[in-house]
Enzyme design. Structure first.
Site, PDB file in Angstrom:
ATOM      1  N   GLY A  12      -4.195  -0.280  -1.697  1.00  0.00           N
ATOM      2  CA  GLY A  12      -5.230  -1.310  -1.706  1.00  0.00           C
ATOM      3  C   GLY A  12      -6.474  -0.812  -2.429  1.00  0.00           C
ATOM      4  O   GLY A  12      -6.528   0.346  -2.878  1.00  0.00           O
ATOM      5  N   GLU A  14      -7.533  -1.475  -5.351  1.00  0.00           N
ATOM      6  CA  GLU A  14      -7.300  -1.096  -6.750  1.00  0.00           C
ATOM      7  C   GLU A  14      -8.207  -1.870  -7.697  1.00  0.00           C
ATOM      8  O   GLU A  14      -8.222  -1.585  -8.898  1.00  0.00           O
ATOM      9  CB  GLU A  14      -5.829  -1.362  -7.132  1.00  0.00           C
ATOM     10  N   LYS A  16      -8.249  -5.514  -7.667  1.00  0.00           N
ATOM     11  CA  LYS A  16      -7.442  -6.672  -8.069  1.00  0.00           C
ATOM     12  C   LYS A  16      -8.313  -7.871  -8.435  1.00  0.00           C
ATOM     13  O   LYS A  16      -7.994  -8.618  -9.354  1.00  0.00           O
ATOM     14  CB  LYS A  16      -6.469  -7.050  -6.934  1.00  0.00           C
ATOM     15  N   ALA A  39      -8.866  -7.749   3.962  1.00  0.00           N
ATOM     16  CA  ALA A  39      -9.084  -7.538   2.529  1.00  0.00           C
ATOM     17  C   ALA A  39     -10.550  -7.794   2.193  1.00  0.00           C
ATOM     18  O   ALA A  39     -11.256  -8.448   2.961  1.00  0.00           O
ATOM     19  CB  ALA A  39      -8.217  -8.493   1.732  1.00  0.00           C
ATOM     20  N   GLY A  40     -10.979  -7.279   1.080  1.00  0.00           N
ATOM     21  CA  GLY A  40     -12.348  -7.578   0.667  1.00  0.00           C
ATOM     22  C   GLY A  40     -12.484  -7.386  -0.827  1.00  0.00           C
ATOM     23  O   GLY A  40     -11.887  -6.481  -1.396  1.00  0.00           O
ATOM     24  N   HIS A  41     -13.207  -8.281  -1.450  1.00  0.00           N
ATOM     25  CA  HIS A  41     -13.545  -8.046  -2.847  1.00  0.00           C
ATOM     26  C   HIS A  41     -14.974  -8.517  -3.064  1.00  0.00           C
ATOM     27  O   HIS A  41     -15.448  -9.435  -2.411  1.00  0.00           O
ATOM     28  CB  HIS A  41     -12.569  -8.716  -3.807  1.00  0.00           C
ATOM     29  N   GLN A 225      -4.292  -5.977  -0.304  1.00  0.00           N
ATOM     30  CA  GLN A 225      -3.835  -4.608  -0.009  1.00  0.00           C
ATOM     31  C   GLN A 225      -2.911  -4.093  -1.132  1.00  0.00           C
ATOM     32  O   GLN A 225      -3.030  -4.555  -2.250  1.00  0.00           O
ATOM     33  CB  GLN A 225      -3.152  -4.530   1.368  1.00  0.00           C
ATOM     34  N   ARG A 306     -13.881   5.956   1.489  1.00  0.00           N
ATOM     35  CA  ARG A 306     -12.452   6.013   1.181  1.00  0.00           C
ATOM     36  C   ARG A 306     -12.044   7.446   0.879  1.00  0.00           C
ATOM     37  O   ARG A 306     -12.827   8.193   0.289  1.00  0.00           O
ATOM     38  CB  ARG A 306     -12.138   5.125  -0.029  1.00  0.00           C
ATOM     39  N   LEU A 333     -11.191   3.640 -15.080  1.00  0.00           N
ATOM     40  CA  LEU A 333     -10.946   4.847 -15.884  1.00  0.00           C
ATOM     41  C   LEU A 333     -12.248   5.615 -16.115  1.00  0.00           C
ATOM     42  O   LEU A 333     -12.259   6.847 -16.169  1.00  0.00           O
ATOM     43  CB  LEU A 333     -10.308   4.464 -17.225  1.00  0.00           C
TER      44      LEU A 333
HETATM   45  P1  IMP Z   1      -5.140  -3.647   9.220  1.00  0.00           P
HETATM   46  O1  IMP Z   1      -4.633  -4.375   8.035  1.00  0.00           O
HETATM   47  O2  IMP Z   1      -6.547  -4.006   9.595  1.00  0.00           O
HETATM   48  O3  IMP Z   1      -4.207  -3.736  10.395  1.00  0.00           O
HETATM   49  O4  IMP Z   1      -5.198  -2.080   8.853  1.00  0.00           O
HETATM   50  C1  IMP Z   1      -4.018  -1.322   8.620  1.00  0.00           C
HETATM   51  C2  IMP Z   1      -4.250  -0.325   7.500  1.00  0.00           C
HETATM   52  O5  IMP Z   1      -4.425  -1.012   6.282  1.00  0.00           O
HETATM   53  C3  IMP Z   1      -5.505   0.541   7.674  1.00  0.00           C
HETATM   54  O6  IMP Z   1      -5.244   1.819   7.110  1.00  0.00           O
HETATM   55  C4  IMP Z   1      -6.534  -0.185   6.825  1.00  0.00           C
HETATM   56  O7  IMP Z   1      -7.555   0.688   6.388  1.00  0.00           O
HETATM   57  C5  IMP Z   1      -5.662  -0.656   5.683  1.00  0.00           C
HETATM   58  N1  IMP Z   1      -6.183  -1.835   4.990  1.00  0.00           N
HETATM   59  C6  IMP Z   1      -6.146  -3.108   5.406  1.00  0.00           C
HETATM   60  N2  IMP Z   1      -6.685  -3.922   4.482  1.00  0.00           N
HETATM   61  C7  IMP Z   1      -7.065  -3.150   3.459  1.00  0.00           C
HETATM   62  C8  IMP Z   1      -7.653  -3.420   2.193  1.00  0.00           C
HETATM   63  O8  IMP Z   1      -7.931  -4.559   1.804  1.00  0.00           O
HETATM   64  N3  IMP Z   1      -7.876  -2.339   1.396  1.00  0.00           N
HETATM   65  C9  IMP Z   1      -7.545  -1.084   1.773  1.00  0.00           C
HETATM   66  N4  IMP Z   1      -6.987  -0.791   2.931  1.00  0.00           N
HETATM   67  C10 IMP Z   1      -6.742  -1.819   3.778  1.00  0.00           C
END
Ligand code: IMP
Length: 426
Positions: A12, A14, A16, A39-41, A225, A306, A333
């Site tokens: 996740g 990356e 996107k 998720a977040g952007h 993700q 991170r 990059l």
């Molecule tokens: P959950 O999705 O909140 O249950 O988290 C499970 C795992 O996925 C954890 O390691 C989170 O940090 C990771 N995770 C969930 N959503 C994201 C994302 O959008 N980016 C990066 N890691 C994520």
């Protein structure tokens, strides 16, 4: 005619959203197919930076219709808040532009409480979830307990069911974790208000997608993700609870494989991970810290720093195989500029046995027995954020990209060299 699927190829984050933005010009519908507000952007609208979690990144392109698909899990309070923030900046988030599949599942505050309680109970074995209720809501989906977005069409009966399910969850909170209950009546009233706001956005998402594809429109399926957080093919149990791979687009939106014309894998030029779990190419010294600072590697959803590591081509090969990738979009990059030497994992070894593919499927413990095999490349000193063609890149940066293409056998068609929209080589 075509459906383009865009997925994350690492853990996740990356970038996107950035690539969606690049493609959006030629797209009719951007559709999210998995995950929720974990998720977040970050998007920039009217000069304001906004962190979005549910509304697809295509929303800033006025000609694009955005769909939150059946495979997504929706926190209605979060969605209303995002709609309000976007509307305040003058972005059109009317039901004509932002559509919510009636089959998407609803996250309740008690899902979030259960997520937090489980994480606390795991102690040192915690997954490091975002505590947004993702695991519990997908578990309840499989157990056929949840409310779905379509239930909001009748806000009164929706709120009655909300109170029932909250009470059910409360018993789990009390009995399993000794935690106090959350107030069913208050939550029901809040969710009733959300239902009134959101019901005009409800659609049959699969029909919308199917009719658009049949009419020759282009749909961009936006994954959240990345591969190694996939419930089936990631580093289980350190994964999220949805399908993050290209196949997830088909189940999460409800259309068939014959429409898929292009599968794009987004990869960061290095690797990051938030939360616990194996990360073989993680860097623990000042180089890792430097990448974190230069790359701004802090979670959009939780603000957590991170973990940073070297690029792993065994992961990208695995991503190419699992997703059937046609091409890579390589982001950030520019963050590597100034490093003297750059390491890249090209394979894994265990007791003299070598594998070219990331060995994820036997789980986290088995993975810890494998060691990455590195190649070391010279870095480049030059700033590259103003470069707009591959030929202008420093030779060492060109070699870095050539190594990816050669080793994985897939072309890189997009290279991000800075955070701004135009800072890319396409
Ligand atoms: P959950 O999705 O909140 O249950 O988290 C499970 C795992 O996925 C954890 O390691 C989170 O940090 C990771 N995770 C969930 N959503 C994201 C994302 O959008 N980016 C990066 N890691 C994520």
């Amino acid at each position: 005619m075509p459906a383009i699927i865009l997925v994350g190829t690492q853990w996740g984050d990356e970038g996107k959203g950035r690539v969606v933005d690049w493609l959006a010009r030629d797209i009719n519908i951007v559709a999210r197919f998995n995950g929720g507000d974990n998720a977040g952007h970050t998007v920039v609208a009217q000069g304001h930076k906004l962190g979005l979690h549910l509304v697809p990144s295509g929303i800033l392109h006025p000609h694009v219709v955005c769909l939150i698909g059946a495979g997504v899990v929706v926190n209605p309070q979060q969605l209303v808040a995002e709609i309000d923030r976007l509307a305040a900046l003058g972005v059109d988030v009317s039901p004509a532009r932002l559509k919510l599949s009636a089959a998407a599942h609803i996250i309740l505050p008690t899902h979030r409480a259960l997520d937090g309680a489980r994480e606390a109970a795991r102690g040192g074995d915690a997954i490091g979830t975002t505590r947004r209720g993702i695991g519990p809501v997908y578990a309840d989906k499989a157990a056929r307990i949840n409310l779905r977005a379509g239930d909001m069409a009748d806000p009164e009966s929706f709120s009655e069911r909300v109170a029932e399910v909250v009470s059910l969850h409360n018993r789990r909170l009390e009995e399993e974790y000794g935690l106090p209950p959350l107030p069913p009546a208050q939550i029901a009233a809040e969710y009733c208000a959300c239902a009134r706001r959101l019901s005009s956005h409800l659609v049959d998402g699969s029909a919308l997608v199917g009719e658009a594809l049949a009419a020759g429109q282009t749909i961009l399926c936006e994954g959240a993700q990345g591969l190694l957080l996939d419930l089936d093919h990631g580093t289980y149990p350190y994964v999220t609870s949805s399908s993050t791979i290209a196949g997830g687009a088909l189940t999460g939106l409800g259309f068939g494989p014959r429409y898929v014309s292009r599968v794009i894998g987004v990869a960061k030029a290095y690797t990051t991970r938030v939360g616990a779990g194996p990360f073989p190419t993680e860097i623990f010294d000042e180089t890792g810290e430097r990448i974190r600072q230069v790359g701004g590697e802090y979670g959009t959803t939780t603000g957590r720093p991170r973990r940073c590591g070297w690029l792993d081509l065994a992961i990208l090969r695995y991503a190419a195989r699992v997703n059937g990738l046609d091409e890579f979009a390589l982001t950030k990059l520019d963050v590597l500029s100034g490093l003297k030497r750059i390491k890249v994992a090209v394979a894994y070894e265990r007791a003299g046995v070598r594998t070219e593919y990331f060995p994820a499927e036997f789980g986290a413990r088995a993975l810890s027995e494998w060691r990455p095999v590195y190649e070391e490349l010279p870095g480049w000193e030059e700033e590259i954020s103003r470069v707009r063609s591959r030929a202008e890149l420093p030779a060492a940066a060109r070699d870095y990209i050539a190594l990816i293409e050669e080793q994985v056998g897939i072309p890189v068609t997009f290279i991000g060299v800075g955070p701004e929209r135009d800072q890319a080589i396409t």
